[in-house]
Design a protein around this motif. Structure first.
Motif, mmCIF file in Angstrom:
data_model
loop_
_atom_site.group_PDB
_atom_site.id
_atom_site.type_symbol
_atom_site.label_atom_id
_atom_site.label_comp_id
_atom_site.label_asym_id
_atom_site.label_seq_id
_atom_site.Cartn_x
_atom_site.Cartn_y
_atom_site.Cartn_z
ATOM 1 N N LYS A 121 0.837 -1.207 0.000
ATOM 2 C CA LYS A 121 0.000 0.000 0.000
ATOM 3 C C LYS A 121 0.872 1.258 0.000
ATOM 4 C CE LYS A 121 -3.974 2.027 2.364
ATOM 5 N NZ LYS A 121 -4.913 1.888 3.505
ATOM 6 N N LEU A 122 1.954 1.249 0.785
ATOM 7 C CA LEU A 122 2.868 2.389 0.825
ATOM 8 C C LEU A 122 3.548 2.585 -0.526
ATOM 9 C CD1 LEU A 122 4.292 4.580 2.476
ATOM 10 C CD2 LEU A 122 5.990 2.862 3.152
ATOM 11 N N ALA A 123 3.945 1.478 -1.171
ATOM 12 C CA ALA A 123 4.590 1.568 -2.485
ATOM 13 C C ALA A 123 3.644 2.186 -3.509
ATOM 14 C CB ALA A 123 5.035 0.176 -2.946
ATOM 15 N N MET A 124 2.359 1.829 -3.435
ATOM 16 C CA MET A 124 1.377 2.404 -4.352
ATOM 17 C C MET A 124 1.203 3.899 -4.102
ATOM 18 S SD MET A 124 -1.449 -0.660 -4.259
ATOM 19 C CE MET A 124 -2.711 0.384 -4.980
ATOM 20 N N GLN A 125 1.184 4.310 -2.836
ATOM 21 C CA GLN A 125 1.036 5.724 -2.501
ATOM 22 C C GLN A 125 2.251 6.534 -2.947
ATOM 23 O OE1 GLN A 125 0.368 5.290 1.695
ATOM 24 N NE2 GLN A 125 -1.853 5.207 1.486
#
Length: 239
Positions: A121-125
């Motif tokens: 999720k952090l990588a997507m953000q």
């Protein structure tokens, strides 16, 4: 775990004994006297497999219509006890025993599931933020072209070049945004679906989604499953 199956002494229901814990099945008087008080023993093995064994040579037990003395059985199998053939399914016996002795299951493997979800999720953000930063270039060029109008000596050609670049980049990024408009929502949904599939009660028969609670909070607040009553522990199960 071993379960002693037999006839209740007074009520004549089916009596299940696990150590000093007891459960009863059926209505009073439903179990015939051809079923002894300690008729057979059901031993739990790996998930879904059990060993059924007569406790006395004279006891009569059938599994799926076949007379047995000792046999590996599954929850779908049908037992018939005594010469009067009192019938009960292995799965029904197991379900009653589970109520007496809730399963103790480890949540340890869910730590990696939650951490992977957070990392993805952090990588997507971060990817979204970087894309937004790159797209801001067109705005910066527009501002530069406007600023050039207030700087003496800057030619009209340079201003036109800045305006042109800003326009081209704006069109390019608009097309990119249009093409990729559904990319992030789809990635987010796939990530969410994976969490719903993996971040669940470790009891295979339950599989309840444990929500979006971080793993550290989960092991502190949830001591057992409200659906299947399995008891949770944070350390890994020993082989």
């Amino acid at each position: 775990m071993e379960v002693i199956i037999g006839r209740e002494e007074k009520g004549q229901r089916l009596h299940l004994a696990v150590g000093d814990k007891h459960a009863y099945m059926g209505t009073p008087g439903c179990v015939p006297k051809t079923v002894s008080r300690m008729h057979c023993k059901l031993t739990f093995q790996e998930e879904g497999k059990y060993v059924l064994e007569n406790l006395k040579l004279e006891n009569v037990t059938y599994v799926n219509g076949n007379l047995i003395a000792k046999k590996t059985v599954r929850e779908a199998d049908r037992l018939e006890l005594g010469s009067d053939r009192y019938a009960v399914k292995v799965g029904d016996v197991v379900a009653e025993v589970r109520k007496l002795t809730p399963q103790e299951l480890s949540l340890a493997h869910l730590k990696a599931v939650w951490e992977q979800y957070q990392d993805d999720k952090l990588a997507m953000q971060i990817q979204q933020s970087r894309s937004a930063a790159i797209q801001s270039v067109s705005g910066i060029l527009s501002m530069l072209s406007i600023a050039c109008g207030f700087i003496p000596g800057v030619s009209n050609v340079l201003r036109i070049v800045f305006y042109g670049l800003a326009l081209v980049l704006s069109v390019y990024f608009m097309v990119c945004r249009y093409k990729n408009a559904d990319k992030y929502p789809k990635q987010l949904k796939a990530l969410d679906d994976r969490l719903h599939h993996d971040y669940v009660c470790p009891n295979p028969a339950c599989g309840r989604f444990l929500g979006y609670m971080p793993y550290e909070d989960l092991v502190k607040s949830q001591k057992k499953c409200p659906i299947c009553q399995a008891v949770y522990k944070s350390e890994a199960t020993q082989p």
